[in-house]
Design a protein around this motif. Structure first.
Motif, mmCIF file in Angstrom:
data_model
loop_
_atom_site.group_PDB
_atom_site.id
_atom_site.type_symbol
_atom_site.label_atom_id
_atom_site.label_comp_id
_atom_site.label_asym_id
_atom_site.label_seq_id
_atom_site.Cartn_x
_atom_site.Cartn_y
_atom_site.Cartn_z
ATOM 1 N N ALA A 108 -15.452 8.964 7.333
ATOM 2 C CA ALA A 108 -16.178 8.668 6.091
ATOM 3 C C ALA A 108 -17.485 7.939 6.390
ATOM 4 O O ALA A 108 -18.521 8.216 5.772
ATOM 5 C CB ALA A 108 -15.304 7.841 5.154
ATOM 6 N N ILE A 109 -17.460 7.020 7.329
ATOM 7 C CA ILE A 109 -18.688 6.323 7.732
ATOM 8 C C ILE A 109 -19.686 7.337 8.285
ATOM 9 O O ILE A 109 -20.850 7.375 7.880
ATOM 10 C CB ILE A 109 -18.381 5.228 8.782
ATOM 11 N N PHE A 110 -19.216 8.156 9.219
ATOM 12 C CA PHE A 110 -20.062 9.169 9.845
ATOM 13 C C PHE A 110 -20.657 10.109 8.799
ATOM 14 O O PHE A 110 -21.847 10.413 8.821
ATOM 15 C CB PHE A 110 -19.224 9.942 10.870
ATOM 16 N N GLU A 111 -19.835 10.547 7.866
ATOM 17 C CA GLU A 111 -20.287 11.504 6.851
ATOM 18 C C GLU A 111 -21.244 10.886 5.837
ATOM 19 O O GLU A 111 -21.958 11.617 5.145
ATOM 20 C CB GLU A 111 -19.075 12.105 6.129
ATOM 21 N N SER A 112 -21.292 9.566 5.757
ATOM 22 C CA SER A 112 -22.216 8.930 4.812
ATOM 23 C C SER A 112 -23.608 8.710 5.407
ATOM 24 O O SER A 112 -24.544 8.393 4.680
ATOM 25 C CB SER A 112 -21.647 7.593 4.336
ATOM 26 N N LEU A 113 -23.759 8.912 6.698
ATOM 27 C CA LEU A 113 -25.031 8.588 7.352
ATOM 28 C C LEU A 113 -26.104 9.674 7.331
ATOM 29 O O LEU A 113 -27.273 9.352 7.550
ATOM 30 C CB LEU A 113 -24.773 8.115 8.779
ATOM 31 N N PRO A 114 -25.800 10.948 7.078
ATOM 32 C CA PRO A 114 -26.906 11.923 7.031
ATOM 33 C C PRO A 114 -27.914 11.626 5.919
ATOM 34 O O PRO A 114 -29.066 12.043 6.011
ATOM 35 C CB PRO A 114 -26.206 13.265 6.783
ATOM 36 N N GLN A 115 -27.505 10.906 4.898
ATOM 37 C CA GLN A 115 -28.425 10.583 3.805
ATOM 38 C C GLN A 115 -29.444 9.521 4.218
ATOM 39 O O GLN A 115 -30.418 9.308 3.516
ATOM 40 C CB GLN A 115 -27.649 10.088 2.572
ATOM 41 N N GLY A 116 -29.224 8.856 5.331
ATOM 42 C CA GLY A 116 -30.166 7.857 5.810
ATOM 43 C C GLY A 116 -29.450 6.652 6.386
ATOM 44 O O GLY A 116 -28.242 6.488 6.201
ATOM 45 N N PRO A 117 -30.185 5.803 7.088
ATOM 46 C CA PRO A 117 -29.586 4.621 7.719
ATOM 47 C C PRO A 117 -28.957 3.692 6.685
ATOM 48 O O PRO A 117 -29.445 3.568 5.557
ATOM 49 C CB PRO A 117 -30.769 3.933 8.403
ATOM 50 N N LYS A 118 -27.867 3.047 7.107
ATOM 51 C CA LYS A 118 -27.160 2.114 6.228
ATOM 52 C C LYS A 118 -26.738 0.889 7.023
ATOM 53 O O LYS A 118 -26.471 0.967 8.213
ATOM 54 C CB LYS A 118 -25.928 2.787 5.629
ATOM 55 N N SER A 119 -26.655 -0.224 6.326
ATOM 56 C CA SER A 119 -26.180 -1.462 6.941
ATOM 57 C C SER A 119 -24.657 -1.514 6.857
ATOM 58 O O SER A 119 -24.031 -0.747 6.110
ATOM 59 C CB SER A 119 -26.767 -2.675 6.217
ATOM 60 N N VAL A 120 -24.067 -2.450 7.590
ATOM 61 C CA VAL A 120 -22.625 -2.649 7.535
ATOM 62 C C VAL A 120 -22.201 -2.958 6.100
ATOM 63 O O VAL A 120 -21.219 -2.412 5.600
ATOM 64 C CB VAL A 120 -22.187 -3.773 8.500
ATOM 65 N N GLY A 121 -22.965 -3.822 5.428
ATOM 66 C CA GLY A 121 -22.640 -4.171 4.045
ATOM 67 C C GLY A 121 -22.681 -2.982 3.106
ATOM 68 O O GLY A 121 -21.810 -2.827 2.245
ATOM 69 N N ASP A 122 -23.691 -2.128 3.270
ATOM 70 C CA ASP A 122 -23.785 -0.906 2.452
ATOM 71 C C ASP A 122 -22.567 -0.016 2.663
ATOM 72 O O ASP A 122 -21.984 0.501 1.711
ATOM 73 C CB ASP A 122 -25.042 -0.096 2.808
ATOM 74 N N LEU A 123 -22.200 0.170 3.919
ATOM 75 C CA LEU A 123 -21.055 1.023 4.247
ATOM 76 C C LEU A 123 -19.757 0.422 3.712
ATOM 77 O O LEU A 123 -18.920 1.135 3.151
ATOM 78 C CB LEU A 123 -20.970 1.237 5.756
ATOM 79 N N ALA A 124 -19.598 -0.891 3.868
ATOM 80 C CA ALA A 124 -18.378 -1.557 3.397
ATOM 81 C C ALA A 124 -18.242 -1.418 1.885
ATOM 82 O O ALA A 124 -17.161 -1.114 1.379
ATOM 83 C CB ALA A 124 -18.393 -3.028 3.811
ATOM 84 N N SER A 125 -19.338 -1.617 1.168
ATOM 85 C CA SER A 125 -19.300 -1.490 -0.295
ATOM 86 C C SER A 125 -18.951 -0.072 -0.725
ATOM 87 O O SER A 125 -18.133 0.133 -1.620
ATOM 88 C CB SER A 125 -20.651 -1.875 -0.902
ATOM 89 N N ALA A 126 -19.561 0.895 -0.077
ATOM 90 C CA ALA A 126 -19.335 2.293 -0.446
ATOM 91 C C ALA A 126 -17.905 2.740 -0.157
ATOM 92 O O ALA A 126 -17.344 3.551 -0.898
ATOM 93 C CB ALA A 126 -20.326 3.191 0.293
ATOM 94 N N LEU A 127 -17.322 2.202 0.904
ATOM 95 C CA LEU A 127 -15.989 2.644 1.318
ATOM 96 C C LEU A 127 -14.867 1.758 0.799
ATOM 97 O O LEU A 127 -13.694 2.117 0.925
ATOM 98 C CB LEU A 127 -15.915 2.724 2.845
#
Length: 107
Positions: free
Chosen positions: A19-38
């Motif tokens: 899920a982390i990997f699949e969220s990154l093609p849209q652009g760079p993300k911080s740990v906080g962004d990824l944690a919130s989204a997931l």
């Protein structure tokens, strides 16, 4: 690099890492962004990112006091190289199946 191709597949076998990997093609993300989204903790995301970085699937760049993560094309190339070794036999099996189907049409 065949060995890293296996590492890539192992890294992506985990649902959260995928899920982390699949969220990154849209652009760079911080740990906080990824944690919130997931909906997981930043600590958990950091641990998963470590595995993804070791498999060369993501790369990190500092941005002020944050770190931004994006896809690393090297890991994708490793996975492609690993899977391509099976392509000739897969094509041969497909060709054989087509030949059999032509010779023995269904009733």
């Amino acid at each position: 690099m065949v060995a890293n191709g296996v590492k890539v597949l192992s890294a992506l076998a985990d649902d959260t890492r995928r899920a982390i990997f699949e969220s990154l093609p849209q652009g760079p993300k911080s740990v906080g962004d990824l944690a919130s989204a997931l909906g997981v903790t930043s600590s958990a995301v950091s641990q998963h990112l470590k595995v993804l970085r070791e498999a060369r699937l993501v790369m990190m760049r500092p941005d002020g006091n944050r770190r931004l993560y994006s896809l690393d094309p090297r890991g994708l190339a490793d996975a492609r190289d690993y899977l391509e070794q099976f392509w000739p036999s897969a094509l041969a099996a497909y060709s054989a199946a087509l030949s059999t189907a032509r010779e023995d049409p269904p009733d």
